[in-house]
Design a protein around this motif. Structure first.
Motif, PDB file in Angstrom:
ATOM      1  N   GLU A  34     -77.105  23.081 -17.976  1.00 48.11           N
ATOM      2  CA  GLU A  34     -78.603  23.312 -18.282  1.00 48.11           C
ATOM      3  C   GLU A  34     -78.776  24.882 -18.576  1.00 48.11           C
ATOM      4  O   GLU A  34     -79.452  25.114 -19.493  1.00 48.11           O
ATOM      5  N   TRP A  35     -78.374  25.422 -17.421  1.00 46.34           N
ATOM      6  CA  TRP A  35     -78.726  27.079 -17.737  1.00 46.34           C
ATOM      7  C   TRP A  35     -77.957  27.554 -18.965  1.00 46.34           C
ATOM      8  O   TRP A  35     -78.656  28.141 -19.773  1.00 46.34           O
ATOM      9  N   ARG A 148     -78.249  35.894 -15.418  1.00 44.95           N
ATOM     10  CA  ARG A 148     -79.112  35.543 -14.289  1.00 44.95           C
ATOM     11  C   ARG A 148     -78.728  36.697 -13.211  1.00 44.95           C
ATOM     12  O   ARG A 148     -79.866  37.125 -12.692  1.00 44.95           O
ATOM     13  N   ILE A 149     -77.587  37.129 -13.013  1.00 49.81           N
ATOM     14  CA  ILE A 149     -77.295  37.974 -11.640  1.00 49.81           C
ATOM     15  C   ILE A 149     -77.870  39.189 -11.849  1.00 49.81           C
ATOM     16  O   ILE A 149     -78.122  40.017 -10.775  1.00 49.81           O
ATOM     17  N   VAL A 160     -78.435  34.789  -8.599  1.00 48.24           N
ATOM     18  CA  VAL A 160     -77.183  34.315  -8.511  1.00 48.24           C
ATOM     19  C   VAL A 160     -76.798  33.209  -9.467  1.00 48.24           C
ATOM     20  O   VAL A 160     -77.593  32.623 -10.171  1.00 48.24           O
ATOM     21  N   PRO A 161     -75.386  32.850  -9.701  1.00 44.91           N
ATOM     22  CA  PRO A 161     -75.201  31.734 -10.647  1.00 44.91           C
ATOM     23  C   PRO A 161     -75.856  30.443 -10.436  1.00 44.91           C
ATOM     24  O   PRO A 161     -76.201  30.180  -9.293  1.00 44.91           O
ATOM     25  N   ALA A 162     -75.999  29.797 -11.561  1.00 50.88           N
ATOM     26  CA  ALA A 162     -76.950  28.701 -11.369  1.00 50.88           C
ATOM     27  C   ALA A 162     -76.200  27.576 -10.411  1.00 50.88           C
ATOM     28  O   ALA A 162     -76.780  26.839  -9.777  1.00 50.88           O
ATOM     29  N   ARG A 165     -77.019  28.689  -6.819  1.00 51.50           N
ATOM     30  CA  ARG A 165     -78.543  28.150  -6.657  1.00 51.50           C
ATOM     31  C   ARG A 165     -78.599  26.584  -6.538  1.00 51.50           C
ATOM     32  O   ARG A 165     -79.653  26.165  -5.507  1.00 51.50           O
ATOM     33  N   ALA A 166     -77.911  25.711  -7.260  1.00 51.60           N
ATOM     34  CA  ALA A 166     -78.192  24.403  -7.405  1.00 51.60           C
ATOM     35  C   ALA A 166     -77.520  23.679  -6.034  1.00 51.60           C
ATOM     36  O   ALA A 166     -78.002  22.734  -5.680  1.00 51.60           O
ATOM     37  N   CYS A 167     -76.436  24.066  -5.396  1.00 51.67           N
ATOM     38  CA  CYS A 167     -75.521  23.336  -4.665  1.00 51.67           C
ATOM     39  C   CYS A 167     -76.524  22.974  -3.223  1.00 51.67           C
ATOM     40  O   CYS A 167     -76.928  23.909  -2.688  1.00 51.67           O
TER      41      CYS A 167
END
Ligand code: SF4
Ligand code: SF4
Lengths: 251, 315
Positions: A34-35, A148-149, A160-162, A165-167
């Motif tokens: 998505e990102w 992002r970073i 932080v990498p997507a 962030r998502a985990c």
């Protein structure tokens, strides 16, 4: 320039992936897709997405393996993406200079404006980390969310990498693996982290933390077997016969 | 590995073209060929045509062919880039040598130096092509010291077959050419057979345990793949050819690329060069089909280590 930096890069940004924690939910892969379909790697195209044979470029893939580890049958969920290697042939084979390793932080990137889409870099990667985007005609790979970073328009917590962030389980950590005192380096030291396929000599920066021994055989105080319930005690003969048949048949 | 048809066409055509340049130049300088205008025009024209068609077709599989010029920039590290640079440089000495032959009907002095330089560049370019494959440690069947000799010897042999055809069309005595061609084909066959023996007998020592780094007491198996349909990695690098299929194709390649042309040319020698045009035309056709099959197999028989992540036990 597809020659590698002459000195090892001081900063080695990368990921630490905890195979003990990962539950294989694919949230990181979805969030990555998505990102990156709107950021540096845009478009991250899919082909035939609603047809019989949907496929497309993704930068992160999650395998699930099964093996006996420390005497226990284990399921291991295994996220796989670019490891931002220190000595990667995916960079040196590139004829155009589109594939390169950044001196400042070690991130391996593809310049989408100069890549000719010859796919040779994907052949040179032992990890299958590069996927060709046939509608864009260029190679795609994990950028470590370079957009992002360092992005000051984002809240600090989002830099932080997507995938990290998502985990939802905290199985992914991001940081500087070139700095011995960083959180990620300490994590790797504590847990005997390792790089994949070290035999190839690409010196992957990303590290994996091995699954820990399972504890289910040593739960203290637990009864060895459950007491039969009232209902299962009061069985008719025929029910017991069926139960016996069921046991026999399921052997 | 998935065989890209444009790459097969490219290596087959340009290999034969460079082989033809090599023999034309050296045999011309050595006085084994008549330095005659229209023969030179046809032979150099055919060679340059094959090379140019090959180079153009190699850009067909690119995502951005219009950017192909960028590929000349990274010769310091990339064999693909070196190949491009070598291919362009190779035009210069051979082009000049061709001018001497065609316009002045002279192949001595400075022209002979150009010719020798052109022959060297032809070999260098074939070697660069082969090194693109041989330098990839990720593919056992390619990262192999016989890959360069295979490409070089096959290029030279197919060039020799072409030259024999041209010589006979122009009505020259081709007995010597035929012997040279048969020897070149024999050498190429021996190398290719050694290559096949090597990749078939070599132990596949990369394992799924090494790939995943899992310390398992049993073999690791893939329970679930990351995606339901094949992605780019599997389409490009997981391409497989059934063994049975492979063995059949291998024998076609051996017969068409090597044994048939050797027999046809030997037959012509035995018949005192009565049927040179017909038999050498047949051998050109046979070699072309044979080399295309051989190139297709070169890709299809190659297994990339990434297949381990997708559950292959060994690679
Ligand atoms: S994981 Fe593959 S794509 Fe990433 S740097 Fe290493 S070799 Fe290159
Ligand atoms: S596909 Fe693009 S990045 Fe990869 S080697 Fe070719 S030109 Fe370089």
């Amino acid at each position: 320039m597809t020659s590698l930096p002459t000195q090892p890069t001081k900063k080695k940004l990368g990921l630490v992936i905890d195979l003990d924690i990962c539950v294989g939910c694919h949230a990181c892969a979805v969030s990555c897709k998505e990102w990156n379909t709107q950021g540096y790697s845009a478009p991250l195209s899919d082909e035939n997405p609603y047809g019989e044979d949907p496929h497309g470029a993704w930068l992160n893939r999650i395998h699930t393996y099964e093996a006996d580890i420390e005497g226990e049958r284990s399921t291991v969920h295994f996220p796989r993406s670019c490891l931002h290697c220190e000595q990667p042939a995916c960079v040196t084979v590139c004829p155009t200079g589109a594939s390169y390793k950044r001196e400042e932080d070690g991130i391996v990137l593809v310049n989408p404006d100069t890549c000719i889409g010859c796919k040779l870099c994907s052949w040179a990667c032992p990890y299958g980390a590069r996927e060709y985007d046939s509608s864009h005609g260029v190679m795609k790979k994990c950028t470590l969310c370079v957009d992002r970073i360092y992005n000051e328009n984002l809240e600090e917590v989002d830099r932080v990498p997507a995938c990290v962030r998502a985990c939802p389980t905290g199985a992914r950590a991001f940081g500087d693996l070139g700095d011995e005192n960083s959180e990620v380096s300490k994590l790797v030291a504590d847990r005997n982290g390792y790089g994949l396929f070290e035999e190839f000599g690409y010196k992957p920066v990303n590290q994996y933390l091995p699954p820990r021994p399972r504890r289910n055989s040593i739960v203290e105080g637990a009864p060895a077997a459950l007491e039969p319930t009232q209902a299962s005690k009061a069985q008719t003969k025929s029910e017991r016969l069926f139960q016996w048949a069921d046991r026999v048949l399921s052997r | 590995m998935h065989p890209a048809y444009s790459v097969i066409l490219f290596t087959t055509a340009s290999g034969a073209g460079y082989g033809l340049i090599f023999w034309l130049s050296l045999l011309g300088v050595g006085g084994f060929l008549p330095i005659e205008r229209w023969f030179g025009f046809t032979a150099f024209g055919l060679a340059f045509g094959l090379i140019t068609i090959g180079l153009l077709s190699s850009t067909f599989h690119l995502g951005h062919p219009e950017r192909a010029w960028r590929a000349f920039s990274q010769w310091r590290s990339s064999w693909l880039s070196r190949e491009g640079v070598a291919a362009v440089i190779a035009y210069v000495p051979s082009g000049l040598a061709a001018i001497g032959w065609v316009f002045y009907e002279d192949f001595s002095g400075i022209w002979s130096i150009m010719a020798v330089a052109g022959a060297v560049m032809a070999i260098v370019t074939i070697i660069c092509t082969a090194m693109i494959y041989a330098s990839l440690t990720t593919i056992r069947q390619w990262h192999n010291p016989l890959v360069v000799p295979v490409y070089a010897s096959l290029g030279l042999a197919s060039g020799a077959v072409l030259l024999t055809l041209l010589g006979s069309v122009f009505g020259y005595p081709v007995g010597t050419l035929e012997i040279i061609t048969i020897v070149a084909l024999t050498i190429a066959l021996a190398i290719k057979l050694a290559y096949w023996r090597r990749i078939e007998n070599e132990e596949k020592s990369w394992t799924i345990e090494q790939a995943t780094g899992l310390k398992a007491s049993t073999t690791v198996s893939q329970l679930d793949a990351p995606h339901t349909m094949d992605n780019f990695v599997l389409r490009e690098m997981g391409y497989k050819v059934a063994r049975k299929h492979g063995r059949k194709l291998k024998s076609y390649a051996v017969i068409l690329a090597f044994l048939a042309p050797m027999a046809l040319l030997a037959l012509d020698i035995a018949a005192n060069n009565q049927f040179s045009i017909f038999l050498s035309l047949l051998s050109v056709l046979s070699v072309t089909i044979g080399v295309v099959i051989e190139r297709w197999l070169f890709f299809a028989q190659a297994q990339h280590v990434v297949t381990l992540f997708y559950g292959a036990k060994q690679a």
